[in-house]
Design a protein around this motif. Structure first.
Motif, short mmCIF file in Angstrom:
data_model
loop_
_atom_site.label_atom_id
_atom_site.label_comp_id
_atom_site.label_asym_id
_atom_site.label_seq_id
_atom_site.Cartn_x
_atom_site.Cartn_y
_atom_site.Cartn_z
N ALA A 86 23.61 40.51 49.95
CA ALA A 86 24.08 41.44 50.98
C ALA A 86 25.60 41.34 51.10
N VAL A 87 26.31 41.70 50.05
CA VAL A 87 27.77 41.55 50.02
C VAL A 87 28.44 42.84 49.57
N ASP A 88 29.69 43.05 50.00
CA ASP A 88 30.43 44.25 49.59
C ASP A 88 31.80 43.93 49.00
N ALA A 89 32.10 42.65 48.80
CA ALA A 89 33.39 42.27 48.20
C ALA A 89 33.25 40.90 47.55
N ALA A 90 33.96 40.69 46.43
CA ALA A 90 33.90 39.42 45.74
C ALA A 90 35.22 39.12 45.04
N VAL A 91 35.53 37.84 44.96
CA VAL A 91 36.66 37.39 44.16
C VAL A 91 36.11 37.13 42.76
N VAL A 92 36.67 37.86 41.75
CA VAL A 92 36.10 37.81 40.41
C VAL A 92 37.06 37.24 39.36
N GLY A 93 38.27 36.86 39.76
CA GLY A 93 39.18 36.26 38.79
C GLY A 93 40.36 35.61 39.47
N VAL A 94 40.98 34.65 38.78
CA VAL A 94 42.22 34.06 39.27
C VAL A 94 43.32 34.60 38.36
N ILE A 95 44.33 35.20 38.95
CA ILE A 95 45.35 35.91 38.18
C ILE A 95 46.42 34.96 37.64
N ASP A 96 46.67 35.04 36.34
CA ASP A 96 47.73 34.26 35.72
C ASP A 96 49.05 35.03 35.80
N ALA A 97 49.01 36.29 35.43
CA ALA A 97 50.24 37.07 35.40
C ALA A 97 49.95 38.55 35.52
N VAL A 98 50.90 39.27 36.12
CA VAL A 98 50.86 40.73 36.17
C VAL A 98 52.09 41.20 35.41
N GLU A 99 51.85 41.94 34.33
CA GLU A 99 52.96 42.40 33.48
C GLU A 99 53.20 43.87 33.75
N THR A 100 54.38 44.19 34.29
CA THR A 100 54.69 45.59 34.55
C THR A 100 55.87 46.02 33.70
N VAL A 101 55.92 47.31 33.42
CA VAL A 101 57.02 47.86 32.65
C VAL A 101 57.97 48.54 33.63
N PRO A 102 59.21 48.12 33.64
CA PRO A 102 60.14 48.68 34.62
C PRO A 102 60.51 50.13 34.27
#
Lengths: 90, 90, 90, 90, 90
Positions: E74-90
């Motif tokens: 009976a859940v509607d949200a979950a933590v599914v990963g631990v983030i190492d890095a977010v790579e964005t293009v400027p």
């Protein structure tokens, strides 16, 4: 679920076969003090509600389908009860 | 469901196989007075709607899949009716 | 899920058969500091919560149905726990 | 569905087994005029999209699972198409 | 999915049987620049995340159930990963 008031009906002759036979109500979500809260929503009727009734509105595809008793309906909102009273503790 | 107006089409040659053969409409949700309400949305057509039509928009994955008659479609919104009239009580 | 406080009950004699036997709670979502956050919501009770309790609120049709143990319930929100404590790191 | 632009990638070594093998894209929803609309979202790629592509974004658990062809994926958003053109009627 | 930071835990002794054995995390969604974005959310942990971790948050009943490997949760949200890095293009 939210509290809402039925404010009208919608007529659509050309519609998806998964909606045929369903009555479409225009409902206005309400705040606890009875004032409008946000925009109107279209919902399938499942309790023979009419304009002016204060109703219980469910907004979820799976729940609305269950309200109609049709797992295959193409709906995302349904009126599932007519409200007699809201009892709050001050 | 919401009231919306079809304002355009979307062309995407490269798309998921679960979307192939589907017509993608750009629709603008409307308020009761016919003015724009919020941002445009992309929806799958299920009633052969065209630009300018006032339509019934469903926004839920399961409901949109039912509108297409494909439980496996990768869609979250569908046009499920063309609106003839909205009757409100003043 | 969200933190909420039970602030009342709702009485609806005429309701969808898929809701019969369910207790409907009026709950107010809360911020971390205990202040109101957004509008009140109606939720099905699954843990015998009462007015004044700080509770765990789930808002999703499929999840709420599981909370009731009925895959066929026409619900989109449920109270699924009574909160003892929220531990935050400053 | 919404129009969005791919603006980055996300790296997560430790993740749920239901996400393994999936490429996670950072996407920015766009308005019709191409300006940013709301906050960035993380979505699973299903069409081999790359940074800079204008894409079709689906936001619904069941739809995203279908996009991946895995009814058991723990995802709530997916990129399901690369947009060639949006045709609007002035 | 969204980027979020784990900011606390929630203790609820009395809860729905469909939640037993699950760790409840309090998470704060984040913008790309690392600032808070919107209100905190309660999510089920599926990757043994801890306070301070930057995580991948899924918000959908069906997806969260898959994250737990229990279609009946009976859940509607979950933590599914631990983030190492977010790579964005400027």
């Amino acid at each position: 679920m939210m509290i809402a008031r039925v404010v009208g009906n919608l007529v659509a002759t050309r519609k998806n076969v998964k909606l045929e036979g369903s009555k479409l109500l225009l409902v206005q979500p309400l705040g606890l003090d009875g004032t409008d809260r946000g925009a109107t929503v279209l919902a399938i009727d499942s309790v023979d509600a009419g304009v002016g009734d204060r109703v219980l509105l469910v907004q979820d595809g799976k729940a609305a389908q269950q309200a109609l008793g049709k797992g295959t309906a193409a709906v995302d909102a349904a009126v599932v009860g007519v409200i007699d009273a809201v009892e709050t503790v001050p």
